[in-house]
Design an enzyme around this catalytic site. Sequence first.
Site, PDB file in Angstrom:
ATOM      1  N   PRO A   1       0.843  -1.219   0.000  1.00  0.00           N
ATOM      2  CA  PRO A   1       0.000   0.000   0.000  1.00  0.00           C
ATOM      3  C   PRO A   1       0.870   1.257   0.000  1.00  0.00           C
ATOM      4  O   PRO A   1       1.768   1.402   0.816  1.00  0.00           O
ATOM      5  CB  PRO A   1      -0.789  -0.115   1.305  1.00  0.00           C
ATOM      6  CG  PRO A   1      -0.619  -1.519   1.780  1.00  0.00           C
ATOM      7  CD  PRO A   1       0.687  -2.001   1.218  1.00  0.00           C
ATOM      8  N   GLU A   2       0.610   2.126  -0.951  1.00  0.00           N
ATOM      9  CA  GLU A   2       1.311   3.406  -1.029  1.00  0.00           C
ATOM     10  C   GLU A   2       0.390   4.501  -0.493  1.00  0.00           C
ATOM     11  O   GLU A   2      -0.750   4.239  -0.135  1.00  0.00           O
ATOM     12  CB  GLU A   2       1.693   3.692  -2.494  1.00  0.00           C
ATOM     13  CG  GLU A   2       2.671   2.687  -3.092  1.00  0.00           C
ATOM     14  CD  GLU A   2       4.097   2.860  -2.565  1.00  0.00           C
ATOM     15  OE1 GLU A   2       4.373   3.856  -1.869  1.00  0.00           O
ATOM     16  OE2 GLU A   2       4.919   1.989  -2.849  1.00  0.00           O
TER      17      GLU A   2
ATOM     18  N   HIS B   1      -5.221 -14.596   9.079  1.00  0.00           N
ATOM     19  CA  HIS B   1      -4.546 -13.293   8.969  1.00  0.00           C
ATOM     20  C   HIS B   1      -5.399 -12.114   9.447  1.00  0.00           C
ATOM     21  O   HIS B   1      -4.998 -10.972   9.288  1.00  0.00           O
ATOM     22  CB  HIS B   1      -4.047 -13.004   7.544  1.00  0.00           C
ATOM     23  CG  HIS B   1      -3.259 -14.123   6.934  1.00  0.00           C
ATOM     24  ND1 HIS B   1      -2.141 -14.657   7.547  1.00  0.00           N
ATOM     25  CD2 HIS B   1      -3.429 -14.824   5.784  1.00  0.00           C
ATOM     26  CE1 HIS B   1      -1.655 -15.634   6.789  1.00  0.00           C
ATOM     27  NE2 HIS B   1      -2.423 -15.750   5.723  1.00  0.00           N
TER      28      HIS B   1
ATOM     29  N   ARG C   1       1.508 -10.777   5.821  1.00  0.00           N
ATOM     30  CA  ARG C   1       2.960 -10.773   6.035  1.00  0.00           C
ATOM     31  C   ARG C   1       3.368 -10.152   7.374  1.00  0.00           C
ATOM     32  O   ARG C   1       4.534 -10.206   7.748  1.00  0.00           O
ATOM     33  CB  ARG C   1       3.654 -10.063   4.870  1.00  0.00           C
ATOM     34  CG  ARG C   1       3.428 -10.827   3.558  1.00  0.00           C
ATOM     35  CD  ARG C   1       4.166 -10.214   2.410  1.00  0.00           C
ATOM     36  NE  ARG C   1       5.614 -10.264   2.587  1.00  0.00           N
ATOM     37  CZ  ARG C   1       6.478  -9.724   1.746  1.00  0.00           C
ATOM     38  NH1 ARG C   1       6.040  -9.075   0.677  1.00  0.00           N
ATOM     39  NH2 ARG C   1       7.766  -9.805   1.969  1.00  0.00           N
TER      40      ARG C   1
ATOM     41  N   LYS D   1      23.270  18.525  -2.516  1.00  0.00           N
ATOM     42  CA  LYS D   1      23.034  17.067  -2.460  1.00  0.00           C
ATOM     43  C   LYS D   1      23.487  16.444  -3.775  1.00  0.00           C
ATOM     44  O   LYS D   1      23.057  16.859  -4.847  1.00  0.00           O
ATOM     45  CB  LYS D   1      21.547  16.773  -2.237  1.00  0.00           C
ATOM     46  CG  LYS D   1      21.083  17.148  -0.829  1.00  0.00           C
ATOM     47  CD  LYS D   1      20.297  16.029  -0.172  1.00  0.00           C
ATOM     48  CE  LYS D   1      20.156  16.275   1.320  1.00  0.00           C
ATOM     49  NZ  LYS D   1      18.800  16.387   1.768  1.00  0.00           N
TER      50      LYS D   1
END
Length: 271
Positions: free
Chosen positions: A2-3, A91, A110, A152
């Site tokens: 999931p983002e 789960h 997971r 950077k």
Amino acid sequence: MPELPEVETTRLGISPHIQGQTIQEVIVREPRLRWPVPANLKDLLVNLKVDSVERRGKYLLFATSKGTVIVHLGMSGSLRILPADKAALKHDHVDFVFNNGTLLRFNDPRRFGSILWTTDPVEQYHLLKDLGVEPLLTIFTGHYLYQKSRRKSTTVKSFLMDSDVVVGVGNIYANEALYMAGIHPQRQAGKISQARYEALVSAVKEVLQNAIRQGGTTLRNFVNEAGNPGYFKQQLYVYGRADMPCKNCLTPLKEIRINNRTTVFCPHCQK
Ligand SMILES: [Zn+2]
């Protein structure tokens, strides 16, 4: 995994069902998530009302008068709204039962997700306090990226995916935004002009907002057991299209690895 758009869609999906509702019961079937679920979570939460459901980065925050529940979906976690008598499946690690008969169920095959509790101001919480800015807020600007990137030498793609700089720009979104802004992913972050960072910020906001908008069509998945929010199917310009023609100039897209992440770009359009 999931983002940010999936997490935001989860927030939009669950908040109408639990905001303003009082927690009646908490069932922890498996406390061994990425970090242990607090052993006394039930005692902490019973009779507390969820005042709001907020998001910071990929953390969901359930605010109560006594503290905040912090939920992270990890690699495979999901939250689902179900009737309170729905039997738990494999789960299904944690249930929050509300006094309106709603069940909020956390499933995570997971177990890289987490459910935590803090009584401190949530922005001070150790996992949240160093997070970069929210990409959809107005404080995320080209000027901000320009300032942050000076001196950077890292690639602009790694810089954009650094959660100390800005949260929630995952690999797919970084690839897409750099293409949309015409910036080569290997360019040094410290050598990009403010104008180009302004284009990049617009692209990041657009790609994330598009994903959230598409996620809106999956909101019904939060109120049945069959659906899984998963990845949003969206129109992608570059990600997953290596060797295929650029949608702008037809040059074959090139795939490289940056920080061990798949990176696809147009060698003609991205400078
Ligand atoms: Zn091109």
